[in-house]
Design a protein around this motif. Structure first.
Motif, PDB file in Angstrom:
ATOM      1  N   ILE A   7      25.111   0.013 -21.254  1.00  0.00           N
ATOM      2  CA  ILE A   7      24.700  -0.690 -20.030  1.00  0.00           C
ATOM      3  C   ILE A   7      25.904  -1.219 -19.244  1.00  0.00           C
ATOM      4  O   ILE A   7      25.983  -1.010 -18.029  1.00  0.00           O
ATOM      5  CB  ILE A   7      23.697  -1.824 -20.347  1.00  0.00           C
ATOM      6  N   PRO A   8      26.898  -1.879 -19.882  1.00  0.00           N
ATOM      7  CA  PRO A   8      28.047  -2.361 -19.096  1.00  0.00           C
ATOM      8  C   PRO A   8      28.768  -1.242 -18.347  1.00  0.00           C
ATOM      9  O   PRO A   8      29.202  -1.430 -17.211  1.00  0.00           O
ATOM     10  CB  PRO A   8      28.958  -3.018 -20.135  1.00  0.00           C
ATOM     11  N   ALA A   9      28.865  -0.068 -18.940  1.00  0.00           N
ATOM     12  CA  ALA A   9      29.531   1.059 -18.280  1.00  0.00           C
ATOM     13  C   ALA A   9      28.705   1.540 -17.091  1.00  0.00           C
ATOM     14  O   ALA A   9      29.250   1.885 -16.035  1.00  0.00           O
ATOM     15  CB  ALA A   9      29.751   2.202 -19.264  1.00  0.00           C
ATOM     16  N   ARG A  10      27.391   1.547 -17.236  1.00  0.00           N
ATOM     17  CA  ARG A  10      26.516   1.972 -16.130  1.00  0.00           C
ATOM     18  C   ARG A  10      26.604   0.980 -14.968  1.00  0.00           C
ATOM     19  O   ARG A  10      26.596   1.378 -13.801  1.00  0.00           O
ATOM     20  CB  ARG A  10      25.079   2.107 -16.614  1.00  0.00           C
ATOM     21  N   LEU A  11      26.701  -0.307 -15.294  1.00  0.00           N
ATOM     22  CA  LEU A  11      26.814  -1.323 -14.244  1.00  0.00           C
ATOM     23  C   LEU A  11      28.154  -1.205 -13.530  1.00  0.00           C
ATOM     24  O   LEU A  11      28.222  -1.298 -12.303  1.00  0.00           O
ATOM     25  CB  LEU A  11      26.642  -2.721 -14.833  1.00  0.00           C
ATOM     26  N   ALA A  12      29.220  -0.995 -14.287  1.00  0.00           N
ATOM     27  CA  ALA A  12      30.551  -0.855 -13.683  1.00  0.00           C
ATOM     28  C   ALA A  12      30.615   0.378 -12.791  1.00  0.00           C
ATOM     29  O   ALA A  12      31.298   0.371 -11.755  1.00  0.00           O
ATOM     30  CB  ALA A  12      31.613  -0.784 -14.776  1.00  0.00           C
ATOM     31  N   ALA A  13      29.916   1.441 -13.169  1.00  0.00           N
ATOM     32  CA  ALA A  13      29.934   2.678 -12.385  1.00  0.00           C
ATOM     33  C   ALA A  13      29.354   2.478 -10.990  1.00  0.00           C
ATOM     34  O   ALA A  13      29.721   3.194 -10.050  1.00  0.00           O
ATOM     35  CB  ALA A  13      29.177   3.783 -13.128  1.00  0.00           C
ATOM     36  N   LEU A  14      28.455   1.508 -10.833  1.00  0.00           N
ATOM     37  CA  LEU A  14      27.862   1.257  -9.513  1.00  0.00           C
ATOM     38  C   LEU A  14      28.934   0.926  -8.477  1.00  0.00           C
ATOM     39  O   LEU A  14      28.828   1.313  -7.318  1.00  0.00           O
ATOM     40  CB  LEU A  14      26.851   0.105  -9.587  1.00  0.00           C
ATOM     41  N   LYS A  15      29.970   0.199  -8.884  1.00  0.00           N
ATOM     42  CA  LYS A  15      31.033  -0.216  -7.953  1.00  0.00           C
ATOM     43  C   LYS A  15      31.830   0.967  -7.405  1.00  0.00           C
ATOM     44  O   LYS A  15      32.402   0.886  -6.329  1.00  0.00           O
ATOM     45  CB  LYS A  15      31.998  -1.183  -8.652  1.00  0.00           C
ATOM     46  N   THR A  16      31.875   2.064  -8.161  1.00  0.00           N
ATOM     47  CA  THR A  16      32.687   3.214  -7.739  1.00  0.00           C
ATOM     48  C   THR A  16      31.860   4.295  -7.050  1.00  0.00           C
ATOM     49  O   THR A  16      32.420   5.280  -6.575  1.00  0.00           O
ATOM     50  CB  THR A  16      33.419   3.832  -8.956  1.00  0.00           C
ATOM     51  N   MET A  17      30.555   4.110  -7.005  1.00  0.00           N
ATOM     52  CA  MET A  17      29.690   5.121  -6.393  1.00  0.00           C
ATOM     53  C   MET A  17      29.729   5.022  -4.866  1.00  0.00           C
ATOM     54  O   MET A  17      29.882   3.935  -4.316  1.00  0.00           O
ATOM     55  CB  MET A  17      28.242   4.948  -6.881  1.00  0.00           C
ATOM     56  N   LYS A  18      29.567   6.173  -4.218  1.00  0.00           N
ATOM     57  CA  LYS A  18      29.426   6.197  -2.763  1.00  0.00           C
ATOM     58  C   LYS A  18      28.050   5.632  -2.408  1.00  0.00           C
ATOM     59  O   LYS A  18      27.122   5.658  -3.221  1.00  0.00           O
ATOM     60  CB  LYS A  18      29.515   7.632  -2.242  1.00  0.00           C
ATOM     61  N   THR A  19      27.916   5.160  -1.169  1.00  0.00           N
ATOM     62  CA  THR A  19      26.636   4.600  -0.739  1.00  0.00           C
ATOM     63  C   THR A  19      25.525   5.636  -0.858  1.00  0.00           C
ATOM     64  O   THR A  19      24.412   5.307  -1.282  1.00  0.00           O
ATOM     65  CB  THR A  19      26.736   4.071   0.709  1.00  0.00           C
ATOM     66  N   SER A  20      25.812   6.888  -0.537  1.00  0.00           N
ATOM     67  CA  SER A  20      24.798   7.939  -0.661  1.00  0.00           C
ATOM     68  C   SER A  20      24.362   8.109  -2.118  1.00  0.00           C
ATOM     69  O   SER A  20      23.191   8.365  -2.395  1.00  0.00           O
ATOM     70  CB  SER A  20      25.318   9.261  -0.104  1.00  0.00           C
ATOM     71  N   GLU A  21      25.300   7.945  -3.052  1.00  0.00           N
ATOM     72  CA  GLU A  21      24.962   8.032  -4.475  1.00  0.00           C
ATOM     73  C   GLU A  21      24.127   6.828  -4.911  1.00  0.00           C
ATOM     74  O   GLU A  21      23.205   6.968  -5.722  1.00  0.00           O
ATOM     75  CB  GLU A  21      26.237   8.118  -5.323  1.00  0.00           C
ATOM     76  N   LEU A  22      24.440   5.655  -4.359  1.00  0.00           N
ATOM     77  CA  LEU A  22      23.641   4.466  -4.674  1.00  0.00           C
ATOM     78  C   LEU A  22      22.205   4.652  -4.194  1.00  0.00           C
ATOM     79  O   LEU A  22      21.252   4.291  -4.888  1.00  0.00           O
ATOM     80  CB  LEU A  22      24.245   3.222  -4.025  1.00  0.00           C
ATOM     81  N   LYS A  23      22.056   5.233  -3.003  1.00  0.00           N
ATOM     82  CA  LYS A  23      20.712   5.459  -2.465  1.00  0.00           C
ATOM     83  C   LYS A  23      19.941   6.476  -3.317  1.00  0.00           C
ATOM     84  O   LYS A  23      18.738   6.322  -3.545  1.00  0.00           O
ATOM     85  CB  LYS A  23      20.797   5.909  -1.006  1.00  0.00           C
ATOM     86  N   ALA A  24      20.636   7.501  -3.798  1.00  0.00           N
ATOM     87  CA  ALA A  24      19.992   8.480  -4.675  1.00  0.00           C
ATOM     88  C   ALA A  24      19.575   7.816  -5.986  1.00  0.00           C
ATOM     89  O   ALA A  24      18.483   8.067  -6.508  1.00  0.00           O
ATOM     90  CB  ALA A  24      20.938   9.649  -4.946  1.00  0.00           C
ATOM     91  N   LYS A  25      20.430   6.949  -6.523  1.00  0.00           N
ATOM     92  CA  LYS A  25      20.117   6.219  -7.756  1.00  0.00           C
ATOM     93  C   LYS A  25      18.917   5.311  -7.526  1.00  0.00           C
ATOM     94  O   LYS A  25      18.055   5.160  -8.386  1.00  0.00           O
ATOM     95  CB  LYS A  25      21.351   5.424  -8.211  1.00  0.00           C
ATOM     96  N   TRP A  26      18.834   4.700  -6.330  1.00  0.00           N
ATOM     97  CA  TRP A  26      17.686   3.855  -5.986  1.00  0.00           C
ATOM     98  C   TRP A  26      16.395   4.674  -6.060  1.00  0.00           C
ATOM     99  O   TRP A  26      15.409   4.239  -6.639  1.00  0.00           O
ATOM    100  CB  TRP A  26      17.871   3.282  -4.587  1.00  0.00           C
ATOM    101  N   ARG A  27      16.425   5.856  -5.443  1.00  0.00           N
ATOM    102  CA  ARG A  27      15.229   6.709  -5.455  1.00  0.00           C
ATOM    103  C   ARG A  27      14.822   7.037  -6.888  1.00  0.00           C
ATOM    104  O   ARG A  27      13.638   7.074  -7.219  1.00  0.00           O
ATOM    105  CB  ARG A  27      15.497   7.993  -4.667  1.00  0.00           C
ATOM    106  N   GLU A  28      15.812   7.289  -7.730  1.00  0.00           N
ATOM    107  CA  GLU A  28      15.553   7.630  -9.133  1.00  0.00           C
ATOM    108  C   GLU A  28      14.960   6.446  -9.903  1.00  0.00           C
ATOM    109  O   GLU A  28      13.982   6.606 -10.637  1.00  0.00           O
ATOM    110  CB  GLU A  28      16.871   8.060  -9.793  1.00  0.00           C
TER     111      GLU A  28
END
Length: 149
Positions: A7-28
């Motif tokens: 979980i900590p690694a998944r949370l840290a990965a959010l900071k390095t994601m592009k906004t488009s990737e964050l939006k895709a993750k939101w949909r998921e």
């Protein structure tokens, strides 16, 4: 982001994601379209959702307690509280308005607004300080169309 990562690694990965990737993750994770809010909001809600799915959400009694507290604060008018929350920009939002050749920047805070390093409870008070006349602050900063008001 691998769903099998800690979980900590998944949370840290959010900071390095592009906004488009964050939006895709939101949909998921939410199975809905992402809201039109800023990156910081998406990151924080996604971080909460990742933890919620991994560790479980709030206990039903906690949800009931929070709803009771909310009703005590807003008189139980669920529609009114939702409208208020939807209209108010989230904390950290910057409102920019040019007036007579001077650019004015207002920051939305958790308990109101800040302009020129001073806290204000309303946008109307800031608009009055800037212009010297009474204004609807929401109209002055372009958050509300005067004709629809």
């Amino acid at each position: 982001m691998n769903p099998h990562d800690p979980i900590p690694a998944r949370l840290a990965a959010l900071k390095t994601m592009k906004t488009s990737e964050l939006k895709a993750k939101w949909r998921e994770l939410f199975d809905s379209e992402p809201p039109p809010f800023n990156r910081r909001y998406l990151e924080s809600r996604l971080a909460y959702r990742i933890q919620e799915l991994a560790y479980g959400g709030l206990k039903p009694e906690t949800v009931r307690r929070l709803e009771k507290l909310g009703e005590d604060l807003d008189g139980g008018d669920r529609k009114k509280s939702r409208v208020r929350a939807d209209l108010t920009p989230i904390a950290g939002t910057r409102l920019i308005r040019e007036w007579q050749g001077v650019e004015h920047v207002v920051t939305v805070t958790a308990d109101g607004f800040e302009w020129q390093g001073r806290p204000y409870k309303s946008l109307s008070a800031i608009a009055r300080a800037i212009t010297g006349t009474r204004w609807n602050g929401w109209v002055f900063f372009g958050l509300k169309n005067r004709r629809r008001a």
